[in-house]
Write a protein that holds these residues in place. Structure first.
Motif, short mmCIF file in Angstrom:
data_model
loop_
_atom_site.label_atom_id
_atom_site.label_comp_id
_atom_site.label_asym_id
_atom_site.label_seq_id
_atom_site.Cartn_x
_atom_site.Cartn_y
_atom_site.Cartn_z
N SER A 70 0.84 -1.20 0.00
CA SER A 70 0.00 0.00 0.00
C SER A 70 0.87 1.25 0.00
CB SER A 70 -0.93 0.01 1.22
OG SER A 70 -0.19 -0.06 2.42
N PHE A 71 0.45 2.23 -0.79
CA PHE A 71 1.18 3.48 -0.93
C PHE A 71 0.26 4.65 -0.58
CE2 PHE A 71 3.39 0.57 -3.69
CZ PHE A 71 4.73 0.92 -3.59
N HIS A 118 -0.41 2.83 5.90
CA HIS A 118 0.18 2.40 4.63
C HIS A 118 1.59 1.85 4.82
CE1 HIS A 118 -3.11 5.00 3.30
NE2 HIS A 118 -3.02 4.41 2.11
N ASP A 119 2.00 1.03 3.88
CA ASP A 119 3.34 0.44 3.94
C ASP A 119 4.42 1.47 3.62
OD1 ASP A 119 2.41 -2.21 4.50
OD2 ASP A 119 1.85 -2.40 2.39
N GLN A 120 4.16 2.28 2.61
CA GLN A 120 5.14 3.28 2.18
C GLN A 120 4.42 4.60 1.96
OE1 GLN A 120 7.39 1.72 -1.14
NE2 GLN A 120 7.89 -0.17 -0.07
N ILE A 121 4.97 5.67 2.56
CA ILE A 121 4.31 6.98 2.56
C ILE A 121 5.29 8.04 2.09
CG2 ILE A 121 2.88 8.54 3.93
CD1 ILE A 121 2.81 6.31 6.10
N SER A 158 13.95 4.15 -5.05
CA SER A 158 13.88 2.75 -5.42
C SER A 158 13.13 2.03 -4.30
CB SER A 158 15.28 2.15 -5.58
OG SER A 158 15.20 0.75 -5.80
N THR A 159 12.13 1.27 -4.67
CA THR A 159 11.35 0.57 -3.66
C THR A 159 10.95 -0.80 -4.18
OG1 THR A 159 9.42 0.73 -2.20
CG2 THR A 159 9.16 1.52 -4.46
N GLN A 160 10.30 -1.57 -3.36
CA GLN A 160 9.90 -2.93 -3.73
C GLN A 160 8.44 -3.16 -3.39
OE1 GLN A 160 12.59 -5.51 -1.60
NE2 GLN A 160 14.20 -5.34 -3.15
N ILE A 161 7.80 -3.97 -4.21
CA ILE A 161 6.44 -4.41 -3.89
C ILE A 161 6.44 -5.93 -3.81
CG2 ILE A 161 5.30 -2.42 -4.94
CD1 ILE A 161 4.74 -4.17 -7.38
N GLU A 162 5.56 -6.45 -2.99
CA GLU A 162 5.46 -7.90 -2.82
C GLU A 162 4.46 -8.48 -3.81
OE1 GLU A 162 4.50 -8.86 1.16
OE2 GLU A 162 6.48 -8.37 1.95
N VAL A 163 4.85 -9.58 -4.41
CA VAL A 163 3.98 -10.27 -5.36
C VAL A 163 3.95 -11.74 -4.99
CG1 VAL A 163 3.61 -10.89 -7.76
CG2 VAL A 163 4.53 -8.66 -7.20
N ILE A 164 2.75 -12.29 -4.89
CA ILE A 164 2.62 -13.74 -4.67
C ILE A 164 2.65 -14.38 -6.04
CG2 ILE A 164 1.09 -15.54 -3.95
CD1 ILE A 164 0.93 -14.31 -1.47
N LYS A 165 3.60 -15.22 -6.27
CA LYS A 165 3.68 -15.85 -7.59
C LYS A 165 3.80 -17.36 -7.46
CE LYS A 165 8.58 -16.03 -8.75
NZ LYS A 165 9.59 -15.63 -9.74
N TYR A 222 8.39 7.62 4.63
CA TYR A 222 8.32 6.73 5.79
C TYR A 222 7.96 5.34 5.29
CZ TYR A 222 7.11 5.06 10.48
OH TYR A 222 7.07 4.36 11.66
N GLY A 223 8.64 4.32 5.83
CA GLY A 223 8.32 2.94 5.47
C GLY A 223 9.57 2.15 5.15
N LYS A 224 9.42 0.84 5.21
CA LYS A 224 10.54 -0.05 4.95
C LYS A 224 10.72 -0.27 3.44
CE LYS A 224 10.04 -2.60 9.31
NZ LYS A 224 9.82 -3.93 9.92
N GLY A 225 11.96 -0.58 3.09
CA GLY A 225 12.26 -0.94 1.71
C GLY A 225 12.37 0.22 0.75
N VAL A 226 12.39 1.46 1.27
CA VAL A 226 12.50 2.64 0.41
C VAL A 226 13.93 3.16 0.45
CG1 VAL A 226 11.66 4.96 -0.06
CG2 VAL A 226 10.10 3.25 0.88
N LYS A 227 14.49 3.36 -0.72
CA LYS A 227 15.85 3.90 -0.82
C LYS A 227 15.84 5.12 -1.74
CE LYS A 227 20.57 2.75 -2.29
NZ LYS A 227 21.44 1.72 -2.90
N GLN A 228 16.35 6.23 -1.24
CA GLN A 228 16.39 7.44 -2.06
C GLN A 228 17.64 7.42 -2.94
OE1 GLN A 228 17.10 11.59 -0.51
NE2 GLN A 228 14.95 11.81 -1.06
#
Length: 498
Positions: free
Chosen positions: A256-257, A307-310, A430-437, A403-409
């Motif tokens: 969530s963003f 939210h996960d990333q803000i 640069s950030t990441q999203i989770e995908v169930i595959k 704010y949030g984990k996995g975010v890199k400026q």
């Protein structure tokens, strides 16, 4: 003992049996559709997709890296048309193209009584969106219609869905069902084949405006759902829209963003930072993304912190705890590190007054405010004083925090567009999203077997009934086939999650 361990691992790799049929109304890409009245879409124009997974699936999650461009700019009430037309290429940094562009503006209209208390006028928002769309898409040789058939509504968002058969194709090439279904309540604006970026969300409140664009390729590969907007007015008397925020909430696959574009209280007198802190608190408290009957069955965050990333962007108006002469001296020396020691926002964060736990990149550029209207290369005021100019100590008013984990400026820059008394600011993340595959693509698309079975519109009840009957028979036969193959499939699944 080994058999027990094998059973445990095997059980951990199983998901519940499921079966899903989706029906989607065929869309006309060349006309503006009215906003859905909320009724269930019962169109039987065609069977969109039937996906039948095997009894067992690999629940392992994967991550996809995204590049998010966030920009903020106070345009001082100037319109980007005619003689004031502005080139956005430098600000948008298209040499390092991002997957998502989040652009926040302040003062897209002059903050006069008529605009603050009058009805919202989408004209200027439309002008800016046309310019953004043209800049993003023309850069890659993609078509973009100018002007739009109708102005963009300030009260709704826009999302143009892509064919399910394309969107469900994962990066590894296997078919998958999105984790979240899209909301049916959408405002559809015309989209054009070949556009590199699509407008996903837009919201305006007086002069504060946000516009979110996503790469078409990303929309095809990932599920973007629960797109919502919210505005909070906290200006005059605490409730007028000359100051405040507009926000966008969305979910991309399992992440969530939230993007907040804000314009906070101005002024460089002692104590004005307290007003800004209070407005930030009000925006946190009053920004809500409530569920509605039109939402999908998946939960979404109701507030900003959920939210996960803000990402928070805007003219936050925090100034320098430093007298004008000394501030200008450090600017001339380009001693940004020394100047940051007097930055109000950094000081307020350290003292716990606002944005506790939030991050901001290192500022290695000159203050972005306030530039002279008579000479756009110099800050307003100073000595000798120019006639009619306001005396303002230069400051980093325009900021981007996250704010949030996995975010890199990756970068934090200012642009040199000389269009207003502010300079635009941008940050690339640069950030990441989770995908169930699933590692074994065992999804069956009914169109593989019957590609043209339901291409014409059904008008009679008998036809609808026949379609439902045929569809159920197809589903039953396919499901039976998968049940008979379950034992074979189980053997291949035992080692997938190890």
């Amino acid at each position: 003992m080994d058999n027990k361990n094998m059973k445990k691992k095997k059980t951990g790799c199983k998901l519940h049996k499921w079966f899903k049929i989706r029906k989607q109304k065929r869309k006309d890409p060349y006309h503006l559709n009215e906003l859905s009245d909320g009724e269930e879409d019962e169109s039987d124009d065609y069977v969109d997709d039937i996906y039948v997974p095997s009894i067992q699936m690999d629940p392992c999650t994967s991550t996809i890296k995204l590049r998010i461009f966030v920009g903020t700019w106070n345009v001082a009430g100037r319109s980007p048309v005619g003689s004031l037309a502005v080139d956005l290429d430098e600000w948008l940094n298209l040499r390092e193209a991002a997957d998502i562009y989040v652009l926040g503006f302040q003062e897209i209209v002059p903050l006069k009584t008529r605009t603050v208390i009058g009805a919202e006028d989408p004209t200027e928002a439309t002008h800016w969106n046309l310019l953004i769309g043209k800049t993003l898409n023309n850069r890659f040789g993609s078509p973009w219609l100018t002007p739009l058939l109708n102005p963009i509504s300030s009260d709704n968002y826009h999302y143009a869905s892509t064919p399910d058969s394309q969107r469900r194709m994962s990066f590894s090439g296997s078919f998958r069902t999105p984790m979240r279904e899209r909301s049916r309540k959408q405002l559809q604006l015309p989209q054009y084949t070949g556009s590199e970026y699509q407008l996903v969300a837009t919201k305006k409140m007086v002069g504060v405006y946000i516009s979110v664009w996503i790469k078409t390729e990303l929309l095809r590969k990932c599920c973007v759902s629960n797109v919502k907007v919210c505005s909070v007015a906290c200006g005059i008397m605490g409730y007028l829209g000359n100051k405040g925020s507009v926000s966008v909430s969305m979910i991309i696959e399992g992440t969530s963003f939230c993007f907040i574009a804000a314009h906070l209280a101005s002024g460089e007198k002692k104590g004005n930072e307290g007003r800004r802190n209070h407005q930030v608190t009000e925006i946190f408290r009053r920004t809500l993304f409530p569920r509605s009957s039109k939402d999908d069955n998946n939960s979404h965050p109701l507030t900003i912190p959920g939210h996960d990333q803000i990402f928070w962007l805007g003219d936050l108006n925090y100034r320098l705890y430093l007298e004008d002469t000394l501030a200008r001296h450090l600017i001339n020396q380009q001693d940004w590190k020394a100047l940051q020691q007097f930055d109000q926002l950094r000081k307020e964060q350290e003292d716990g007054g606002v944005f506790q736990g939030w991050k901001e990149g290192n500022i290695e550029f000159a203050p972005t405010y306030k530039y002279s209207s008579s000479n756009c290369n110099h800050y307003s005021g100073g000595l000798p004083s120019r006639s009619g100019e306001k005396q303002r100590t230069p400051a980093w008013c325009d900021r981007i925090l996250w704010y949030g984990k996995g975010v890199k400026q990756l970068s934090y820059l200012r642009s040199e567009i000389k269009f207003s008394d502010h300079r635009p600011v941008s940050a690339l993340f640069s950030t990441q999203i989770e995908v169930i595959k699933s590692s074994n693509p065992r999804f069956v698309n009914v169109n593989t077997f019957l590609p043209n079975i339901m291409t014409s519109a059904r008008t009679s009840k008998n036809d609808n009934k026949a379609k439902s009957t045929l569809q159920s028979l197809m589903v039953r036969d396919i499901w039976k086939h998968h049940q008979t193959q379950a034992n074979t499939v189980n053997k291949t699944d035992d080692n997938e999650c190890r």
